[in-house]
Design a protein around this motif. Structure first.
Motif, PDB file in Angstrom:
ATOM      1  N   LEU A 175       0.837  -1.208   0.000  1.00  0.00           N
ATOM      2  CA  LEU A 175       0.000   0.000   0.000  1.00  0.00           C
ATOM      3  C   LEU A 175       0.869   1.254   0.000  1.00  0.00           C
ATOM      4  N   GLY A 176       1.957   1.196   0.764  1.00  0.00           N
ATOM      5  CA  GLY A 176       2.859   2.343   0.844  1.00  0.00           C
ATOM      6  C   GLY A 176       3.534   2.673  -0.473  1.00  0.00           C
ATOM      7  N   GLU A 177       3.666   1.686  -1.355  1.00  0.00           N
ATOM      8  CA  GLU A 177       4.227   1.947  -2.686  1.00  0.00           C
ATOM      9  C   GLU A 177       3.173   2.500  -3.641  1.00  0.00           C
ATOM     10  N   ALA A 179       2.834   2.322   7.578  1.00  0.00           N
ATOM     11  CA  ALA A 179       2.808   0.861   7.620  1.00  0.00           C
ATOM     12  C   ALA A 179       3.957   0.388   8.480  1.00  0.00           C
ATOM     13  N   ARG A 180       3.728  -0.751   9.113  1.00  0.00           N
ATOM     14  CA  ARG A 180       4.824  -1.369   9.859  1.00  0.00           C
ATOM     15  C   ARG A 180       4.819  -2.859   9.559  1.00  0.00           C
ATOM     16  N   ALA A 210       1.001   7.485  -1.571  1.00  0.00           N
ATOM     17  CA  ALA A 210       1.928   8.287  -0.786  1.00  0.00           C
ATOM     18  C   ALA A 210       1.304   8.603   0.571  1.00  0.00           C
ATOM     19  N   ALA A 211       2.114   8.534   1.607  1.00  0.00           N
ATOM     20  CA  ALA A 211       1.632   8.870   2.949  1.00  0.00           C
ATOM     21  C   ALA A 211       1.091  10.295   2.948  1.00  0.00           C
ATOM     22  N   GLY A 212      -0.095  10.449   3.527  1.00  0.00           N
ATOM     23  CA  GLY A 212      -0.712  11.762   3.635  1.00  0.00           C
ATOM     24  C   GLY A 212      -1.576  12.162   2.455  1.00  0.00           C
ATOM     25  N   ARG A 213      -1.578  11.357   1.396  1.00  0.00           N
ATOM     26  CA  ARG A 213      -2.397  11.684   0.217  1.00  0.00           C
ATOM     27  C   ARG A 213      -3.805  11.125   0.369  1.00  0.00           C
ATOM     28  N   TRP A 262       3.779  -9.935   6.317  1.00  0.00           N
ATOM     29  CA  TRP A 262       2.624  -9.193   6.822  1.00  0.00           C
ATOM     30  C   TRP A 262       3.036  -7.764   7.162  1.00  0.00           C
ATOM     31  N   ARG A 263       2.108  -6.859   6.953  1.00  0.00           N
ATOM     32  CA  ARG A 263       2.266  -5.466   7.360  1.00  0.00           C
ATOM     33  C   ARG A 263       0.959  -5.023   8.011  1.00  0.00           C
TER      34      ARG A 263
END
Length: 156
Positions: free
Chosen positions: A4-6, A119-120, A9-12, A128-129
């Motif tokens: 998902l992070g790819e 994400a972590r 973009a974070a914050g979008r 898994w994330r």
């Protein structure tokens, strides 16, 4: 397989769909899940705190999920057409700070959105994330009616 992070973009903020709440849908949902007078009867609702028939907050929340599931199925197809593999999303281990900020009245159209926050990696589960997303909905006047933070499992 992308994460998902790819993809986001974070914050979008990404709009995931809209849903119009008809009087019939409000009453049908309330009859089964939240049978309070201001969700069940237009006349009783006029004399309530809300001043009119309005959707249950749970109905508004379910509307977000309905739009998200439809959106994600479309995203899987979109990414596949680009030769990419969408991540598999599993259940949510929970949410927090659910707020119903304004009533959703019969005839209102709510536009739902999601913002990817972070994400972590889950150390004990390879592949898994845990993603954190901010979820919200605005009525046709641009007023936020619902918001919450959710977690969603991503796995290979």
């Amino acid at each position: 397989m992308m994460t998902l992070g790819e993809i986001y973009a974070a914050g979008r903020k990404t709009v995931i769909g809209s849903l119009t709440f008809s009087a019939e849908d409000i009453i049908r949902f309330a009859r089964d899940f939240d049978p309070q007078p201001f969700h069940l009867d237009e006349e009783d609702a006029k004399h309530s705190l809300f001043g009119g028939l309005c959707a249950s907050g749970w109905h508004t929340s379910a509307g977000w999920m309905q739009c998200f599931v439809r959106f994600w199925k479309d995203e899987i197809r979109r990414l596949a057409a680009e030769g990419l593999h969408a991540p598999k999303l599993g259940p949510s281990p929970g949410f927090r700070e659910l707020k119903w900020l304004k009533p959703v009245y019969a005839g209102d159209t709510i536009t739902y959105a999601v913002t990817f926050l972070e994400a972590r990696v889950v150390a004990s589960r390879p592949g898994w994330r845990i993603n954190t997303i901010f979820c919200e909905g605005e009525n046709q006047h641009g007023e936020t009616v619902i918001q919450f933070e959710s977690k969603v499992i991503e796995f290979t």
